[in-house]
Structure formats: C-alpha cells, structure tokens
Motif scaffolding. Sequence first.
Motif, PDB file in Angstrom:
ATOM      1  N   THR A 110     -10.398  31.294  27.565  1.00 15.61           N
ATOM      2  CA  THR A 110     -11.608  30.830  26.915  1.00 15.61           C
ATOM      3  C   THR A 110     -12.380  32.036  26.398  1.00 15.61           C
ATOM      4  N   PRO A 111     -12.766  32.044  25.115  1.00 17.52           N
ATOM      5  CA  PRO A 111     -13.513  33.193  24.601  1.00 17.52           C
ATOM      6  C   PRO A 111     -14.880  33.295  25.273  1.00 17.52           C
ATOM      7  N   ILE A 112     -15.262  34.489  25.617  1.00 14.94           N
ATOM      8  CA  ILE A 112     -16.586  34.700  26.213  1.00 14.94           C
ATOM      9  C   ILE A 112     -17.486  35.194  25.091  1.00 14.94           C
ATOM     10  N   ALA A 113     -18.076  34.253  24.407  1.00 14.50           N
ATOM     11  CA  ALA A 113     -18.878  34.547  23.226  1.00 14.50           C
ATOM     12  C   ALA A 113     -20.168  33.742  23.279  1.00 14.50           C
ATOM     13  N   PRO A 114     -21.197  34.147  22.530  1.00 18.72           N
ATOM     14  CA  PRO A 114     -22.475  33.432  22.568  1.00 18.72           C
ATOM     15  C   PRO A 114     -22.354  31.951  22.246  1.00 18.72           C
ATOM     16  N   GLU A 115     -21.387  31.580  21.412  1.00 20.21           N
ATOM     17  CA  GLU A 115     -21.264  30.174  21.006  1.00 20.21           C
ATOM     18  C   GLU A 115     -20.407  29.334  21.951  1.00 20.21           C
ATOM     19  N   THR A 116     -19.746  29.950  22.930  1.00 21.08           N
ATOM     20  CA  THR A 116     -18.933  29.196  23.879  1.00 21.08           C
ATOM     21  C   THR A 116     -19.828  28.329  24.747  1.00 21.08           C
ATOM     22  N   THR A 117     -19.424  27.080  24.975  1.00 19.67           N
ATOM     23  CA  THR A 117     -20.257  26.211  25.810  1.00 19.67           C
ATOM     24  C   THR A 117     -20.129  26.618  27.272  1.00 19.67           C
ATOM     25  N   ILE A 118     -21.211  26.422  27.999  1.00 20.02           N
ATOM     26  CA  ILE A 118     -21.175  26.796  29.411  1.00 20.02           C
ATOM     27  C   ILE A 118     -20.254  25.874  30.197  1.00 20.02           C
ATOM     28  N   ARG A 119     -20.048  24.650  29.720  1.00 16.00           N
ATOM     29  CA  ARG A 119     -19.105  23.755  30.392  1.00 16.00           C
ATOM     30  C   ARG A 119     -17.694  24.326  30.333  1.00 16.00           C
ATOM     31  N   ASP A 120     -17.295  24.847  29.168  1.00 18.23           N
ATOM     32  CA  ASP A 120     -15.963  25.425  29.039  1.00 18.23           C
ATOM     33  C   ASP A 120     -15.817  26.671  29.901  1.00 18.23           C
ATOM     34  N   LEU A 121     -16.851  27.476  29.939  1.00 21.80           N
ATOM     35  CA  LEU A 121     -16.792  28.688  30.753  1.00 21.80           C
ATOM     36  C   LEU A 121     -16.639  28.349  32.228  1.00 21.80           C
ATOM     37  N   ALA A 122     -17.449  27.412  32.711  1.00 19.44           N
ATOM     38  CA  ALA A 122     -17.408  27.051  34.134  1.00 19.44           C
ATOM     39  C   ALA A 122     -16.072  26.436  34.515  1.00 19.44           C
TER      40      ALA A 122
END
Length: 221
Positions: free
Chosen positions: A4-16
């Motif tokens: 998952t890209p760690i970028a400002p536009e990435t959703t926090i749901r995807d990150l978690a």
Amino acid sequence: MTDTPIAPETTIRDLAATLPGAAAILRDAGIGFCCGGDLSLQQAAEKAGVDPSALIARLRDSSSRANADAPQDFPGLIDHILTRYHATHREELDTLVPLAERVERVHGSHAEAPLGLAEALVALRDDLESHMVKEERVLFPAILHGAGAKMAGPIRVMTEEHADTTGILARIEHVTHGLRLPEDACGSWSALYAGLRKLGDDVVAHIHLEETNLFPRALAS
C-alpha cells in the motif's frame, strides 16, 4: 497485492488494514479508522492536529522494519510463518474469545460495551483456521517441493481470503469503538483490548509477509 503506498492521499482504512504497525501508529496519533476510514492520511492528520509528513515518516519506518527478522529461504520463512503467526493466532484466539464473552456478559449494559465482539472473534477464528489449514496442508508443502510456480490458483484464493480476514478485523474495530477503553474499564476489559491490538497487528503483519514476500517469490521460483 502490492505494498500500500504511504502517501498523503492514501486512506487511513487501507493503511490500517495492510501496513504492519500502522494501526498502532494511527491510534497513537489520535486518528480513528473504524468509522472515518475513508479520510485520506492528509485529511486525518490535519483533523487530529498532526504533522502529515512526520506521520508518513513513522509509517514508512514501520513498514521498512516489518518482518525484518523473517528468514529468506523458503523452509525458514515458512517455519517462521507457522510458529510466529499460525500457532500464535490459535493460542491468542483461544484466550480472547472467552474473555470477550465474559466482558460482554458482565458489561453488556455499559454504553461502550463491545457488543458483538465475541461473535466477530469466533468468525475471525474460523476464518483463520480454515485459511491456515489450507496453507499447511496444500500450499506450503507445494512451495517446499519446488512447485510454487504452479500454485497461482491457490495463491489467488489465499489472497482473496486475506481480504475477507481484513474485513473481519474492520468489524472488530467497529464493535469496540476503535478499541477505545472507557475510563471505568475493569482489568479483564483492558486485557481484552490489549490482546486485540496485538492480534490485529499480528494478522496484518502475517498477511503482509505472505503477499509481499512469500507468494511473489513462490510464483517466480
């Protein structure tokens, strides 16, 4: 999947859901993702009064250190998955399911009671058990015998099942109100949520290790 890209536009749901350690980092920053998970990292950080750049740096550091101790040879890597994750998930769920049942039974009338948690944990236990048995009996032996490149179909199924697993983790996050303890929580409730945090982090790390390391390398072997 890819990282998952760690970028400002990435959703926090995807990150978690996909980045090892992200859930703990987001919680530490005061960012909840059980209901507001559609927010981008930039939006969530600004809402919480956190520097987005600093948060991204923490997330990238966590990602780079994820599973750093995992062996790179197939026998060692698979043994690591079996001992570090499969055995651990089974042991912890055997403790967490009855603990969740007790907390719901004793504190069911509390406004912040995690109603439905035990049911969600049973679903997670059943989901993981079915998935892990397939890996243990079919996929892992095939990889160890050098047939990983022929296992595209089973690996695709495993990846699809991973998505189901992360869906159950999101359900647990929701019924526990983001694993937020009430001020009057008893010791059992506190122990339950501490165990859930570790379990959730472990499951995400487990999935990440398979999808970004074991599976691609097996298919290319």
